[in-house]
Design a protein around this motif. Structure first.
Motif, PDB file in Angstrom:
ATOM      1  N   VAL A 147       1.071  -1.568  -0.206  1.00  0.00           N
ATOM      2  CA  VAL A 147       0.252   0.055  -0.348  1.00  0.00           C
ATOM      3  C   VAL A 147       0.874   0.524  -0.068  1.00  0.00           C
ATOM      4  CG1 VAL A 147      -1.989   1.345   1.519  1.00  0.00           C
ATOM      5  CG2 VAL A 147      -2.243  -1.146   1.216  1.00  0.00           C
ATOM      6  N   VAL A 148       1.979   1.403   0.838  1.00  0.00           N
ATOM      7  CA  VAL A 148       2.585   2.198   0.788  1.00  0.00           C
ATOM      8  C   VAL A 148       3.649   2.152  -0.300  1.00  0.00           C
ATOM      9  CG1 VAL A 148       4.884   3.837   2.211  1.00  0.00           C
ATOM     10  CG2 VAL A 148       3.338   2.441   3.636  1.00  0.00           C
ATOM     11  N   LEU A 149       3.836   1.444  -0.494  1.00  0.00           N
ATOM     12  CA  LEU A 149       4.853   1.599  -2.374  1.00  0.00           C
ATOM     13  C   LEU A 149       4.126   2.496  -3.077  1.00  0.00           C
ATOM     14  CD1 LEU A 149       7.005  -0.962  -2.059  1.00  0.00           C
ATOM     15  CD2 LEU A 149       7.452   1.034  -2.271  1.00  0.00           C
ATOM     16  N   THR A 150       2.543   1.818  -3.117  1.00  0.00           N
ATOM     17  CA  THR A 150       1.306   2.079  -4.436  1.00  0.00           C
ATOM     18  C   THR A 150       1.410   3.470  -4.225  1.00  0.00           C
ATOM     19  OG1 THR A 150       0.628   0.167  -4.669  1.00  0.00           O
ATOM     20  CG2 THR A 150      -0.493   1.294  -5.483  1.00  0.00           C
ATOM     21  N   VAL A 151       0.952   4.145  -2.869  1.00  0.00           N
ATOM     22  CA  VAL A 151       0.467   5.659  -2.406  1.00  0.00           C
ATOM     23  C   VAL A 151       1.664   6.104  -3.286  1.00  0.00           C
ATOM     24  CG1 VAL A 151       0.362   7.327  -1.463  1.00  0.00           C
ATOM     25  CG2 VAL A 151      -0.470   5.008  -1.005  1.00  0.00           C
ATOM     26  N   LEU A 152       3.101   6.475  -2.875  1.00  0.00           N
ATOM     27  CA  LEU A 152       4.468   6.566  -3.153  1.00  0.00           C
ATOM     28  C   LEU A 152       4.300   7.030  -5.222  1.00  0.00           C
ATOM     29  CD1 LEU A 152       6.744   5.856  -1.086  1.00  0.00           C
ATOM     30  CD2 LEU A 152       6.035   7.809  -0.232  1.00  0.00           C
ATOM     31  N   ALA A 153       4.065   5.645  -5.606  1.00  0.00           N
ATOM     32  CA  ALA A 153       3.912   5.959  -6.777  1.00  0.00           C
ATOM     33  C   ALA A 153       3.322   6.920  -7.519  1.00  0.00           C
ATOM     34  CB  ALA A 153       3.834   4.007  -7.763  1.00  0.00           C
ATOM     35  N   ALA A 173       2.281   3.284 -22.257  1.00  0.00           N
ATOM     36  CA  ALA A 173       3.524   2.791 -21.411  1.00  0.00           C
ATOM     37  C   ALA A 173       2.612   1.264 -20.730  1.00  0.00           C
ATOM     38  CB  ALA A 173       3.493   3.712 -20.225  1.00  0.00           C
ATOM     39  N   LYS A 174       2.875   0.323 -20.539  1.00  0.00           N
ATOM     40  CA  LYS A 174       2.431  -0.908 -19.923  1.00  0.00           C
ATOM     41  C   LYS A 174       2.666  -1.367 -18.935  1.00  0.00           C
ATOM     42  CE  LYS A 174       2.938  -3.037 -24.112  1.00  0.00           C
ATOM     43  NZ  LYS A 174       2.066  -3.705 -25.218  1.00  0.00           N
ATOM     44  N   ALA A 175       2.816  -3.076 -18.209  1.00  0.00           N
ATOM     45  CA  ALA A 175       3.648  -3.320 -17.329  1.00  0.00           C
ATOM     46  C   ALA A 175       4.192  -4.173 -18.200  1.00  0.00           C
ATOM     47  CB  ALA A 175       2.989  -3.631 -16.346  1.00  0.00           C
ATOM     48  N   GLY A 176       5.643  -4.275 -18.226  1.00  0.00           N
ATOM     49  CA  GLY A 176       6.426  -5.603 -18.805  1.00  0.00           C
ATOM     50  C   GLY A 176       6.416  -7.157 -18.599  1.00  0.00           C
ATOM     51  N   ASP A 177       6.974  -7.730 -18.564  1.00  0.00           N
ATOM     52  CA  ASP A 177       6.839  -9.244 -18.114  1.00  0.00           C
ATOM     53  C   ASP A 177       7.307  -9.564 -16.357  1.00  0.00           C
ATOM     54  OD1 ASP A 177       9.088  -8.848 -18.252  1.00  0.00           O
ATOM     55  OD2 ASP A 177       9.986 -10.695 -19.602  1.00  0.00           O
ATOM     56  N   PHE A 178       8.390  -8.356 -15.701  1.00  0.00           N
ATOM     57  CA  PHE A 178       8.843  -8.344 -14.449  1.00  0.00           C
ATOM     58  C   PHE A 178       6.971  -8.326 -13.663  1.00  0.00           C
ATOM     59  CE2 PHE A 178       9.937  -6.438 -10.589  1.00  0.00           C
ATOM     60  CZ  PHE A 178      10.690  -6.877 -10.189  1.00  0.00           C
ATOM     61  N   SER A 179       6.305  -9.044 -12.494  1.00  0.00           N
ATOM     62  CA  SER A 179       6.460  -8.345 -11.429  1.00  0.00           C
ATOM     63  C   SER A 179       6.269  -9.006 -10.324  1.00  0.00           C
ATOM     64  CB  SER A 179       5.185  -8.727 -11.961  1.00  0.00           C
ATOM     65  OG  SER A 179       4.719  -9.748 -11.930  1.00  0.00           O
ATOM     66  N   LEU A 180       5.845  -8.396  -8.625  1.00  0.00           N
ATOM     67  CA  LEU A 180       6.463  -8.960  -7.938  1.00  0.00           C
ATOM     68  C   LEU A 180       4.884  -9.585  -8.029  1.00  0.00           C
ATOM     69  CD1 LEU A 180       8.543  -6.240  -5.965  1.00  0.00           C
ATOM     70  CD2 LEU A 180       9.057  -8.039  -7.295  1.00  0.00           C
ATOM     71  N   ALA A 181       3.426  -8.588  -7.731  1.00  0.00           N
ATOM     72  CA  ALA A 181       2.334  -9.318  -7.410  1.00  0.00           C
ATOM     73  C   ALA A 181       1.390  -8.364  -8.167  1.00  0.00           C
ATOM     74  CB  ALA A 181       1.695  -8.944  -5.833  1.00  0.00           C
ATOM     75  N   ASP A 182       1.206  -7.254  -8.706  1.00  0.00           N
ATOM     76  CA  ASP A 182       0.376  -6.591  -9.366  1.00  0.00           C
ATOM     77  C   ASP A 182       1.057  -5.234  -9.727  1.00  0.00           C
ATOM     78  OD1 ASP A 182      -1.809  -6.044 -11.267  1.00  0.00           O
ATOM     79  OD2 ASP A 182      -3.248  -5.735  -9.543  1.00  0.00           O
ATOM     80  N   PRO A 183       1.516  -4.955 -10.821  1.00  0.00           N
ATOM     81  CA  PRO A 183       2.495  -3.632 -11.051  1.00  0.00           C
ATOM     82  C   PRO A 183       1.426  -2.421 -11.294  1.00  0.00           C
ATOM     83  CG  PRO A 183       2.925  -4.742 -12.555  1.00  0.00           C
ATOM     84  CD  PRO A 183       2.266  -6.365 -11.603  1.00  0.00           C
ATOM     85  N   VAL A 184       1.629  -0.931 -11.046  1.00  0.00           N
ATOM     86  CA  VAL A 184       0.550  -0.686 -11.953  1.00  0.00           C
ATOM     87  C   VAL A 184       1.959   0.535 -11.832  1.00  0.00           C
ATOM     88  CG1 VAL A 184      -0.652   1.528 -10.192  1.00  0.00           C
ATOM     89  CG2 VAL A 184      -0.313  -0.320  -9.019  1.00  0.00           C
ATOM     90  N   VAL A 185       1.180   0.771 -13.146  1.00  0.00           N
ATOM     91  CA  VAL A 185       1.748   1.863 -13.456  1.00  0.00           C
ATOM     92  C   VAL A 185       1.349   3.081 -13.996  1.00  0.00           C
ATOM     93  CG1 VAL A 185       3.111   2.681 -16.156  1.00  0.00           C
ATOM     94  CG2 VAL A 185       3.204   0.380 -15.137  1.00  0.00           C
ATOM     95  N   ASN A 186       1.236   4.235 -13.561  1.00  0.00           N
ATOM     96  CA  ASN A 186       0.963   5.737 -12.803  1.00  0.00           C
ATOM     97  C   ASN A 186       1.172   6.268 -14.583  1.00  0.00           C
ATOM     98  OD1 ASN A 186      -0.001   8.402 -13.093  1.00  0.00           O
ATOM     99  ND2 ASN A 186       0.847   8.527 -10.911  1.00  0.00           N
ATOM    100  N   LYS A 187       0.125   6.671 -15.155  1.00  0.00           N
ATOM    101  CA  LYS A 187      -0.150   7.595 -16.786  1.00  0.00           C
ATOM    102  C   LYS A 187      -0.305   8.676 -16.842  1.00  0.00           C
ATOM    103  CE  LYS A 187      -1.079   3.763 -20.007  1.00  0.00           C
ATOM    104  NZ  LYS A 187      -1.659   3.210 -20.562  1.00  0.00           N
ATOM    105  N   GLN A 188      -0.214   9.089 -14.981  1.00  0.00           N
ATOM    106  CA  GLN A 188      -1.129  10.268 -15.607  1.00  0.00           C
ATOM    107  C   GLN A 188      -0.500  11.526 -15.641  1.00  0.00           C
ATOM    108  OE1 GLN A 188      -3.059  10.845 -11.287  1.00  0.00           O
ATOM    109  NE2 GLN A 188      -4.458   8.855 -11.605  1.00  0.00           N
ATOM    110  N   ARG A 189       0.297  11.246 -15.449  1.00  0.00           N
ATOM    111  CA  ARG A 189       1.401  12.859 -15.802  1.00  0.00           C
ATOM    112  C   ARG A 189       2.219  12.055 -17.386  1.00  0.00           C
ATOM    113  NH1 ARG A 189       4.575  14.161 -10.639  1.00  0.00           N
ATOM    114  NH2 ARG A 189       5.804  15.573 -12.156  1.00  0.00           N
ATOM    115  N   ILE A 190       1.504  11.455 -17.975  1.00  0.00           N
ATOM    116  CA  ILE A 190       2.899  11.115 -19.350  1.00  0.00           C
ATOM    117  C   ILE A 190       2.877  11.896 -19.610  1.00  0.00           C
ATOM    118  CG2 ILE A 190       0.655   9.758 -20.661  1.00  0.00           C
ATOM    119  CD1 ILE A 190       2.861   8.085 -21.440  1.00  0.00           C
TER     120      ILE A 190
END
Length: 619
Positions: free
Chosen positions: A11-17, A83-100
């Motif tokens: 949760v912490v890492l996701t919020v920071l991202a 921008a999208k997640a690739g083949d590396f993941s720990l659980a459920d990666p979040v790619v934030n494109k709001q400021r792309i």
């Protein structure tokens, strides 16, 4: 307790991202076993290229349980379209494109247990803008936080993380290149287009060149600006008839798009030589967008390669041909046409007139061969219109009613023979005097056919040698057949060939008819005439043989025994029934020179011609 800590970390890492927060790692002393590597690809592209993919990679993740990244670039140089997640993941990666659109992407992922599989964390798709510069246009990665996948979610210190930036690399431009096309053409071809091209313009802002060619070989009919331009290109054609074209264009800003500066249209003249006829370019000045002279310029000369024109005259129609020489009954005419493509005069023949010989009269025919009792005559005439030699046949002469044809045949009483003797059988052997006696005084003719058994010792060696050339047959008997002709009032004479064939039907004796068990017996007649042996191949019907001959000399009755095929497969001679080899003690057909029993002598007479026909002289 472990799952709770991992969930909190995620949760912490996701919020920071999402918000782009920063976690300080400078005071953490725990180290991973291997350095965690996060890198951005460096890929090659060109200005204006679309959909260039760049990956952000994670290597040596060790027991990685949480990761937060941010990627940045110059939005005025590179435009990120996805921008999208690739083949590396720990659980459920979040790619934030709001400021792309601002040149920023965030990434976060966390799991309750650590993972150690490398891969691509993010795949970003870029369009390369015109503002991109030669060299690497940077794409930077910043690791905001990372943690191990242990019970405490231990942070990985920044000193143990290797971050490598990448970017999109544009190649160094080559020297300014101005080139003339080399094109193929044929003699007298019109409308041949040759382009002057500008390549690798870089920051080109001003260009001036001149094009020259031999006006006696190539006639330039037009010269226009192509798709390459700086501002408003000027093509100077005032001296085009002298083999000179000028070009100039300039703009306050540099241009970096290749294209065709000038397109020249030529007609190939008669004086053009076979091979290369040069078209040359010379750059007189060039400058970049900073008004600096460009000195690195590559000039490539071109040419119109002329080959001999071979016209297929495909546009010449039948209606184009006009008769220039009328045909006759004896000569073809001539028609001509002019090819609209090459100007060549074409000729073709006109068929001769078809003559129907209407002007040939019966009186025009002259006898060139008199008819006889045996052969038709021939008469000829020449057509006065076409000169063709015409021929007509003259019927054979007819024997007068007071002339008898007699045929005498000497044949053994034991032979069962049916004979068919045609009329005029020996008329081809008549002399002129003999024919005259028949026609004028009604002289009778007598044909005698004598058939005799001949002992092998009496057969001429040449005849026996000729029969030996016939393979796989057994000779049962030799027969001599001779024919004589006598015209009343003339001497008897021997003849060896008659005008028509004499036909025979002969009974095969029963005691020689059958072959040994497992074999089939085939009968034949061999005739030797003028040293040549010939199989007559008689027709067999039951136990009778029928044949005909018009040549009379030595004959041989022959047979051959062949292995019988099985009834189940009569067409497969290679699979015969097991034959019974003829018993050597059993009687068989005698070989040449054997002493013949009466029954075999009867078979021997199969080839005997016995004819006894007497025609009484008509009153």
């Amino acid at each position: 307790m472990k799952k709770i800590k991992a969930s909190v970390l995620a949760v912490v890492l996701t919020v920071l991202a999402v918000v782009g927060g920063v976690i300080g790692l400078n005071n953490v002393t725990v180290k991973a076993a291997d350095p965690l590597k996060v890198s951005v690809d460096t890929v090659d592209a060109t200005k204006g290229q679309k959909s260039v993919q760049v990956a952000v990679n994670v290597q040596n993740p060790g027991n990685l349980g949480g990761l937060q990244l941010e990627v940045t670039w110059d939005k005025d140089v590179l435009k990120a379209t996805d921008a999208k997640a690739g083949d590396f993941s720990l659980a459920d990666p979040v790619v934030n494109k709001q400021r792309i659109e601002e040149g920023f992407i965030g990434y976060a992922d966390a799991a309750s247990t650590g993972k150690d599989v490398s891969g691509k964390a993010i795949i970003i798709t870029f369009d390369v803008l015109d503002a991109a510069k030669v060299g690497v246009n940077p794409i930077n990665v910043n690791v905001k936080s990372a943690a191990l996948g242990d019970d405490n979610a231990t942070p990985i210190p920044a000193s143990d993380i290797v971050a490598t930036n990448g970017g999109i690399k544009l190649p160094e431009p080559g020297p300014l290149k101005v080139s003339v096309d080399t094109v193929d053409a044929v003699q007298n071809q019109k409308g041949v287009e040759v382009a002057v091209n500008v390549e690798n313009p870089g920051n080109l802002a001003g260009l001036q060149f001149e094009v020259t060619f031999d006006p006696t070989a190539l006639k330039a009919t037009s010269a226009v600006a192509g798709d390459f331009k700086l501002a408003a290109p000027e093509v100077n054609t005032e001296k085009i008839a002298e083999g000179f074209i000028g070009y100039a264009d300039a703009h306050e800003l540099g241009v970096d798009a290749s294209g065709k500066a000038v397109i020249i249209t030529f007609d190939v003249l008669n004086a053009a030589k076979l091979g290369a006829n040069p078209v040359e370019v010379k750059v007189t000045s060039a400058a970049d967008g900073d008004a600096q002279a460009i000195t690195k310029i590559e000039e490539v000369q071109g040419a119109v390669n002329v080959s001999e024109f071979v016209c297929d005259h495909k546009n010449v129609k039948d209606s184009d041909y006009k008769v220039v020489k009328e045909p006759t009954y004896t000569e073809e005419g001539i028609a001509e046409a002019v090819c609209p493509d090459c100007g060549k005069t074409l000729t073709r023949p006109v068929d001769k007139l078809v003559c129907e010989h209407k002007n040939v009269k019966d009186s025009d025919y002259k006898v060139v061969k008199e008819p006889t009792l045996a052969e038709e005559g021939v008469k000829e005439a020449i057509c006065p219109d076409c000169g063709t030699k015409l021929t007509q046949s003259i019927p054979k002469l007819e024997r007068p009613s007071n002339s008898d044809e007699k045929v005498e045949v000497n044949v053994s009483n034991e032979v069962n023979v049916k004979v068919d003797v045609p009329k005029g059988v020996a008329d081809n052997n008549l002399t002129d005097e003999e024919q005259k006696a028949i026609l004028e005084v009604g002289a009778d003719t007598t044909v005698k056919v004598n058939v005799n058994k001949v002992d092998e010792s009496a057969v001429p060696k040449d005849d026996k040698d000729a029969i030996q050339t016939v393979q796989n047959v057994t000779v049962a008997a030799f027969i001599d057949i001779n024919v004589t002709l006598q015209v009343e009032g003339f001497d008897v004479k021997m003849i060896t060939q008659t005008a028509s064939k004499i036909a025979f039907t002969v009974q095969i004796p029963a005691d020689i008819l059958n072959a040994p068990e497992g074999y089939v017996r085939e009968f034949n007649i061999v005739r030797v005439h003028n040293g040549i042996a010939e199989m007559l191949n008689p027709t067999r019907s039951g136990d009778q043989l029928s044949f005909a001959s018009d040549k009379f000399s030595t004959y041989a009755i022959v047979y051959s025994d062949k292995v019988a095929t099985t009834p189940e497969d009569p067409t497969t001679p290679e699979n015969p029934t097991t034959p019974t080899t003829p018993d050597k003690n059993e009687p068989s057909a005698p070989q040449t020179g054997d002493t013949l029993p009466i029954a075999l002598f009867v078979l021997m007479l199969v080839g005997i011609v016995g004819i006894a026909v007497t025609s009484k002289k008509r009153a």
